[in-house]
Design a protein around this motif. Structure first.
Motif, PDB file in Angstrom:
ATOM      1  N   GLU A 147       0.826  -1.198   0.000  1.00 36.60           N
ATOM      2  CA  GLU A 147       0.000   0.000   0.000  1.00 36.60           C
ATOM      3  C   GLU A 147       0.861   1.248   0.000  1.00 36.60           C
ATOM      4  O   GLU A 147       2.038   1.228   0.378  1.00 36.60           O
ATOM      5  CB  GLU A 147      -0.949   0.022   1.198  1.00 36.60           C
ATOM      6  CG  GLU A 147      -0.314   0.289   2.543  1.00 36.60           C
ATOM      7  CD  GLU A 147      -1.366   0.464   3.635  1.00 36.60           C
ATOM      8  OE1 GLU A 147      -1.351   1.534   4.277  1.00 36.60           O
ATOM      9  OE2 GLU A 147      -2.184  -0.452   3.834  1.00 36.60           O
ATOM     10  N   PHE A 149      -9.951  -0.742   6.056  1.00 37.30           N
ATOM     11  CA  PHE A 149      -9.196   0.159   6.930  1.00 37.30           C
ATOM     12  C   PHE A 149      -9.148  -0.355   8.365  1.00 37.30           C
ATOM     13  O   PHE A 149      -8.127  -0.282   9.043  1.00 37.30           O
ATOM     14  CB  PHE A 149      -9.849   1.542   6.855  1.00 37.30           C
ATOM     15  CG  PHE A 149      -9.367   2.526   7.878  1.00 37.30           C
ATOM     16  CD1 PHE A 149      -8.083   3.027   7.818  1.00 37.30           C
ATOM     17  CD2 PHE A 149     -10.209   2.956   8.889  1.00 37.30           C
ATOM     18  CE1 PHE A 149      -7.634   3.942   8.758  1.00 37.30           C
ATOM     19  CE2 PHE A 149      -9.783   3.871   9.819  1.00 37.30           C
ATOM     20  CZ  PHE A 149      -8.489   4.366   9.757  1.00 37.30           C
ATOM     21  N   LEU A 202      -6.481  11.813   3.056  1.00 35.27           N
ATOM     22  CA  LEU A 202      -5.594  10.674   2.786  1.00 35.27           C
ATOM     23  C   LEU A 202      -6.200   9.808   1.691  1.00 35.27           C
ATOM     24  O   LEU A 202      -7.339   9.343   1.814  1.00 35.27           O
ATOM     25  CB  LEU A 202      -5.394   9.845   4.051  1.00 35.27           C
ATOM     26  CG  LEU A 202      -4.774  10.565   5.256  1.00 35.27           C
ATOM     27  CD1 LEU A 202      -4.707   9.630   6.458  1.00 35.27           C
ATOM     28  CD2 LEU A 202      -3.394  11.112   4.915  1.00 35.27           C
ATOM     29  N   THR A 216       2.715   9.508   3.063  1.00 29.80           N
ATOM     30  CA  THR A 216       2.916   9.317   4.502  1.00 29.80           C
ATOM     31  C   THR A 216       4.204   8.557   4.797  1.00 29.80           C
ATOM     32  O   THR A 216       4.802   8.722   5.862  1.00 29.80           O
ATOM     33  CB  THR A 216       1.746   8.536   5.130  1.00 29.80           C
ATOM     34  OG1 THR A 216       1.606   7.279   4.438  1.00 29.80           O
ATOM     35  CG2 THR A 216       0.445   9.330   5.031  1.00 29.80           C
ATOM     36  N   TRP A 273      -8.757   1.705  -4.146  1.00 33.94           N
ATOM     37  CA  TRP A 273      -8.522   3.084  -3.721  1.00 33.94           C
ATOM     38  C   TRP A 273      -9.562   3.482  -2.674  1.00 33.94           C
ATOM     39  O   TRP A 273     -10.744   3.168  -2.821  1.00 33.94           O
ATOM     40  CB  TRP A 273      -8.666   4.047  -4.902  1.00 33.94           C
ATOM     41  CG  TRP A 273      -7.666   3.885  -6.009  1.00 33.94           C
ATOM     42  CD1 TRP A 273      -7.795   3.094  -7.109  1.00 33.94           C
ATOM     43  CD2 TRP A 273      -6.420   4.561  -6.134  1.00 33.94           C
ATOM     44  NE1 TRP A 273      -6.693   3.228  -7.921  1.00 33.94           N
ATOM     45  CE2 TRP A 273      -5.825   4.136  -7.342  1.00 33.94           C
ATOM     46  CE3 TRP A 273      -5.733   5.496  -5.347  1.00 33.94           C
ATOM     47  CZ2 TRP A 273      -4.594   4.593  -7.784  1.00 33.94           C
ATOM     48  CZ3 TRP A 273      -4.503   5.961  -5.789  1.00 33.94           C
ATOM     49  CH2 TRP A 273      -3.940   5.515  -6.986  1.00 33.94           C
ATOM     50  N   THR A 274      -9.136   4.176  -1.642  1.00 31.51           N
ATOM     51  CA  THR A 274     -10.078   4.772  -0.687  1.00 31.51           C
ATOM     52  C   THR A 274      -9.611   6.176  -0.347  1.00 31.51           C
ATOM     53  O   THR A 274      -8.413   6.416  -0.156  1.00 31.51           O
ATOM     54  CB  THR A 274     -10.171   3.951   0.620  1.00 31.51           C
ATOM     55  OG1 THR A 274      -8.866   3.803   1.190  1.00 31.51           O
ATOM     56  CG2 THR A 274     -10.782   2.582   0.364  1.00 31.51           C
ATOM     57  N   ARG A 329      -5.607   6.347  -0.121  1.00 31.47           N
ATOM     58  CA  ARG A 329      -4.876   5.088   0.092  1.00 31.47           C
ATOM     59  C   ARG A 329      -5.052   4.168  -1.117  1.00 31.47           C
ATOM     60  O   ARG A 329      -6.175   3.952  -1.592  1.00 31.47           O
ATOM     61  CB  ARG A 329      -5.394   4.399   1.346  1.00 31.47           C
ATOM     62  CG  ARG A 329      -4.646   3.115   1.741  1.00 31.47           C
ATOM     63  CD  ARG A 329      -5.344   2.433   2.918  1.00 31.47           C
ATOM     64  NE  ARG A 329      -5.532   3.363   4.008  1.00 31.47           N
ATOM     65  CZ  ARG A 329      -4.651   3.547   4.991  1.00 31.47           C
ATOM     66  NH1 ARG A 329      -3.533   2.857   5.008  1.00 31.47           N
ATOM     67  NH2 ARG A 329      -4.900   4.423   5.951  1.00 31.47           N
ATOM     68  N   VAL A 369       0.086   5.670   0.709  1.00 32.32           N
ATOM     69  CA  VAL A 369      -0.908   6.662   1.112  1.00 32.32           C
ATOM     70  C   VAL A 369      -0.447   8.042   0.657  1.00 32.32           C
ATOM     71  O   VAL A 369       0.634   8.511   1.046  1.00 32.32           O
ATOM     72  CB  VAL A 369      -1.123   6.652   2.635  1.00 32.32           C
ATOM     73  CG1 VAL A 369      -2.171   7.698   3.013  1.00 32.32           C
ATOM     74  CG2 VAL A 369      -1.546   5.270   3.114  1.00 32.32           C
ATOM     75  N   VAL A 382      -4.276   0.250  -2.114  1.00 37.55           N
ATOM     76  CA  VAL A 382      -3.889  -1.086  -1.662  1.00 37.55           C
ATOM     77  C   VAL A 382      -3.908  -2.006  -2.873  1.00 37.55           C
ATOM     78  O   VAL A 382      -4.899  -2.044  -3.619  1.00 37.55           O
ATOM     79  CB  VAL A 382      -4.850  -1.614  -0.588  1.00 37.55           C
ATOM     80  CG1 VAL A 382      -4.490  -3.045  -0.191  1.00 37.55           C
ATOM     81  CG2 VAL A 382      -4.819  -0.702   0.633  1.00 37.55           C
TER      82      VAL A 382
END
Length: 562
Positions: free
Chosen positions: A303, A539, A357, A391, A338-339, A359, A305, A361
């Motif tokens: 992942e 998450f 953010l 991050t 994607w989130t 993210r 971010v 994955v």
């Protein structure tokens, strides 16, 4: 009539407070000290340990805790019962014998085997562990033979209590109600400080900076009083016990290898400061099959971010996703998700509060594929959205696990108690029930509250909640403290309203179960957690905070309840 049995807990998971074992042994009276070290994720971790070294596969921290704890327990006459044996209970028992000789503490060590079914049949490709959930009968046999320490592999969490109680009171498999009471007490103890104020919805009502671990004073009829050692932190209240009872359960029937406990019969009542009495628990025959937990490595996961700051958050997120389309077109991973978490707020005085953010994955059977996929993020550093940063730098992919449940005939599982003298005693499953279990009827709903003024407010002002995981499913238990609040909750928090408040669960099968004695509702969401905690499908991979998310959601609440 035998005296009550005082059972304590010193561990709720592999990694729990190291000093708890010493604290429990020195904090007050105790007959038996239990420790729960196993969870679905733990079995995968221990399976990987065993691949590296066949002599491992047990919870190493427990052995370290015994460096001091073995002598303390022997001096106080406390029996220790734990599932820290994991995939290698015989190996851990040998290590305890070696430790006892080294520190000069003579103890009789027994262990329970038979749960490990990995070599018993073809479970399919890539299965790393396959373990049946055993009951407490093997533990009871070890204690009756004079064991001071009993080590098991995969047993049910409650078996750590039903086993000692069976040995102490002389129960048989036909004593369904007492066994069911012990199962409920064991379920309250199994997660350690969660029963004494840890992770509690109304945590600000008590000093929970260092909660003590729980005790259960179990009586011959299966009733119990939950408490903690005097002077320890936290609190034992009807609320803390209710929340733990709702944790990782579903409907009114709580199935296990010793007994089926009827959670809809449980009654809780205060019994003095930091004391809650559990009574009225009814039991039914256990099912003829045992649950077996299977774990395997599902592939590799990675992942990255992206931090999106300030204006145009949605447009910045679209830009990154568009740029990755070209990357994935060349050598995309098998799965990409994607989130976007809108943690930003307008006109923020702190930069972090102005940031959202994004993210990404990725998953694939090939570790190189997930490494390449996120490495592309660095290449965008000077050619993407304004304020681009991450991050953390992208790393290599890590393996993720998959949990599956299977069911096997109890008679096909070689449940065996290995006594302190080495004698192996087969443990037979309970005889099939002759009397069919009573059919659960419809629960009569209380009358709704009369119409009254309402105010839009968060559910958590009137309701507590606790959530957790069972394989790929999540459960969310919701409870209230008064009959008036229950009359409102049971009519208001329907499945439809639950899904409306938690839109993420909308694509999954949701069931609602009523537990009126506890003034509680228990929701199960099948599939929310994908292939289980080790797959990290979302998450919050264990659904630990879904209950708190629900409590934070606003709805119209009668002002008389506020």
């Amino acid at each position: 009539m035998p005296r009550p049995l005082l059972v304590g807990n010193a561990s709720g998971f592999y990694g729990d407070r190291f000093d708890a074992l010493r604290e429990m042994l020195t904090g007050g009276p105790l007959d038996v000290l239990t420790g729960d070290y196993l969870a679905e994720l733990t079995m995968l971790i221990l399976g990987r340990d065993r691949l590296k070294d066949p002599g491992l596969g047990y919870a190493k921290t427990f052995l370290a805790q015994l460096e001091e704890g073995l002598g303390l327990a022997a001096d106080r006459g406390v029996k220790i019962v734990t599932n820290a044996g994991g995939l290698n209970p015989a190996g851990l028992a040998r290590r305890i014998d070696e430790l006892a000789e080294r520190v000069g503490v003579p103890v009789r060590v027994a262990h329970v085997t038979g749960d490990d079914l990995l070599g018993e049949r073809d479970w399919g490709t890539g299965v790393l562990t396959a373990n049946a959930y055993l009951g407490g009968a093997g533990i009871a046999a070890c204690l009756r033979a004079g064991a001071d320490v009993v080590v098991t592999g995969r047993v049910t969490d409650a078996a750590l209590v039903t086993g000692p109680a069976t040995a102490h009171f002389g129960w048989t498999a036909a004593d369904l109600d007492p066994l069911a009471g012990a199962v409920v007490a064991g379920h309250v103890l199994e997660c350690g400080a969660q029963a004494t104020g840890g992770n509690y919805s109304f945590f600000q009502e008590h000093d929970v900076r260092h909660p003590g671990f729980p005790l259960a004073e179990i009586h011959a009829d299966g009733s119990a009083v939950i408490s903690k050692h005097p002077g320890t932190g936290g609190a034992v209240t009807v609320g803390t016990v209710t929340e733990q009872l709702l944790y990782e359960t579903s409907g009114p029937r709580y199935l296990g290898p010793d007994v089926t406990a009827r959670l809809d019969t449980v009654r809780l009542a205060p019994d003095g400061p930091d004391r809650v009495r559990i009574s009225g628990v009814r039991g039914e025959a256990p099912p003829p099959t045992l649950k077996a937990g299977l774990t395997r490595v599902g592939g590799f996961r990675n992942e990255v971010v992206f931090v999106l700051t300030g204006l145009d958050i949605e447009a910045k997120a679209r830009l990154v996703r568009d740029q990755f389309e070209a990357v994935f077109a060349k050598a995309g991973p098998a799965e990409a998700r994607w989130t976007l978490a809108r943690t930003d707020r307008a006109d923020a005085p702190v930069q972090e509060e102005a940031s959202a953010l994004l993210r990404l994955v990725v998953r694939d059977r090939d570790p190189e594929a997930v490494g390449r996929a996120v490495a592309a993020a660095v290449e965008l550093a000077l050619s993407s959205y304004p304020g681009f940063h991450l991050t953390a730098p992208p790393g290599k992919g890590a393996p993720y696990g998959v949990f599956e449940a299977a069911y096997v005939d109890a008679g096909d599982v070689p449940h065996t108690a290995v006594l302190p003298d080495g004698t192996c005693v087969p443990v037979l499953p309970p005889a099939p029930a002759v009397i069919p279990a009573p059919v659960l009827g419809e629960v009569a709903l209380p009358s709704p509250l009369p119409a009254c003024p309402t105010r839009r407010a968060p559910l958590g002002l009137v309701a507590g909640a606790r959530s957790g995981d069972k394989g790929g499913s999540a459960n969310v238990g919701v409870w209230v403290r008064t009959d008036e609040a229950w009359r409102w909750l049971v009519h208001e928090l329907t499945v439809a309203r639950f899904v409306e408040l938690l839109p993420e669960v909308g694509g999954f099968a949701v069931a609602r179960h009523l537990l009126p004695n506890l003034r509680a509702l228990n929701f199960t969401v099948d599939g929310l957690l994908g292939d289980g905690v080790a797959s990290q499908a979302r998450f919050d991979p264990q659904a630990k905070a879904v209950g708190e998310w629900l409590r934070s959601r606003y709805l119209e609440i009668p002002e008389v309840l506020l």
